[in-house]
Scaffold this motif. Sequence first.
Motif, short mmCIF file in Angstrom:
data_model
loop_
_atom_site.label_atom_id
_atom_site.label_comp_id
_atom_site.label_asym_id
_atom_site.label_seq_id
_atom_site.Cartn_x
_atom_site.Cartn_y
_atom_site.Cartn_z
N GLN A 1 0.83 -1.18 0.00
CA GLN A 1 0.00 0.00 0.00
C GLN A 1 0.87 1.24 0.00
O GLN A 1 2.06 1.17 0.29
CB GLN A 1 -0.92 0.01 1.23
CG GLN A 1 -0.19 0.13 2.55
CD GLN A 1 -1.15 0.31 3.72
OE1 GLN A 1 -2.36 0.25 3.56
NE2 GLN A 1 -0.60 0.49 4.90
N LEU A 2 0.22 2.34 -0.37
CA LEU A 2 0.92 3.63 -0.39
C LEU A 2 0.24 4.54 0.62
O LEU A 2 -0.99 4.63 0.65
CB LEU A 2 0.84 4.26 -1.77
CG LEU A 2 1.52 3.52 -2.93
CD1 LEU A 2 1.31 4.28 -4.23
CD2 LEU A 2 2.99 3.33 -2.66
N VAL A 3 1.03 5.26 1.39
CA VAL A 3 0.50 6.20 2.36
C VAL A 3 1.20 7.53 2.18
O VAL A 3 2.43 7.62 2.26
CB VAL A 3 0.71 5.70 3.81
CG1 VAL A 3 0.18 6.74 4.79
CG2 VAL A 3 0.00 4.37 4.02
N GLU A 4 0.38 8.56 1.90
CA GLU A 4 0.91 9.92 1.75
C GLU A 4 0.79 10.67 3.06
O GLU A 4 -0.13 10.43 3.85
CB GLU A 4 0.17 10.70 0.65
CG GLU A 4 0.19 10.06 -0.71
CD GLU A 4 -1.12 9.40 -1.06
OE1 GLU A 4 -1.50 9.35 -2.24
OE2 GLU A 4 -1.77 8.90 -0.12
N SER A 5 1.66 11.63 3.25
CA SER A 5 1.58 12.52 4.41
C SER A 5 2.27 13.82 4.06
O SER A 5 2.97 13.92 3.04
CB SER A 5 2.25 11.87 5.63
OG SER A 5 3.62 11.62 5.39
N GLY A 6 2.07 14.82 4.91
CA GLY A 6 2.75 16.09 4.74
C GLY A 6 1.90 17.22 4.21
O GLY A 6 2.37 18.36 4.13
N TRP A 107 -2.18 3.25 -5.94
CA TRP A 107 -2.46 4.66 -5.61
C TRP A 107 -2.67 4.80 -4.12
O TRP A 107 -3.26 3.92 -3.48
CB TRP A 107 -3.71 5.15 -6.34
CG TRP A 107 -3.51 5.34 -7.81
CD1 TRP A 107 -3.56 4.39 -8.78
CD2 TRP A 107 -3.22 6.58 -8.48
NE1 TRP A 107 -3.31 4.95 -10.01
CE2 TRP A 107 -3.11 6.29 -9.85
CE3 TRP A 107 -3.05 7.90 -8.04
CZ2 TRP A 107 -2.83 7.28 -10.80
CZ3 TRP A 107 -2.78 8.87 -8.99
CH2 TRP A 107 -2.66 8.57 -10.35
N GLY A 108 -2.21 5.91 -3.57
CA GLY A 108 -2.50 6.23 -2.19
C GLY A 108 -3.85 6.90 -2.04
O GLY A 108 -4.55 7.14 -3.03
N GLN A 109 -4.19 7.23 -0.80
CA GLN A 109 -5.51 7.82 -0.53
C GLN A 109 -5.52 9.32 -0.73
O GLN A 109 -6.58 9.94 -0.74
CB GLN A 109 -5.93 7.49 0.91
CG GLN A 109 -5.32 8.39 1.99
CD GLN A 109 -3.85 8.16 2.22
OE1 GLN A 109 -3.27 7.20 1.71
NE2 GLN A 109 -3.21 9.02 3.01
#
Length: 117
Positions: A1-6, A107-109
């Motif tokens: 999975q992909l996890v975005e942050s920032g 794809w991330g969320q």
Amino acid sequence: QLVESGGGLVQPGGSLRLTCAASGEIHGIYRMAWYRQGPGEQRDLGADENVHGTTNYGDFVKGRFTISRDVAENTAYLQMHSLEPDDTGVYYCTALITTTTSTEDYWGQGTQVTVSS
């Protein structure tokens, strides 16, 4: 999975750094990319980088963003400077990942970026 942050709220002219971390049974990641989707708009390529280190940037970037990758950590970053209100939107990370059974795009969320005074 992909996890975005920032993501977050930033004033015009400000900067943000987005992070995308991939996890799971990853054999390799050929390409990682960032897309921007403004309200009511399609997703536009912000930047991508392939396994060879070749980068591409979307037209709207105009030299303000830099993509980078930590290959060992399966992580991509998007450093954004000189942000404008038109940069507001959800930023999605995508990666072309090879696992034990397949090679496909993930794809991330998404992470929200809001540029406003």
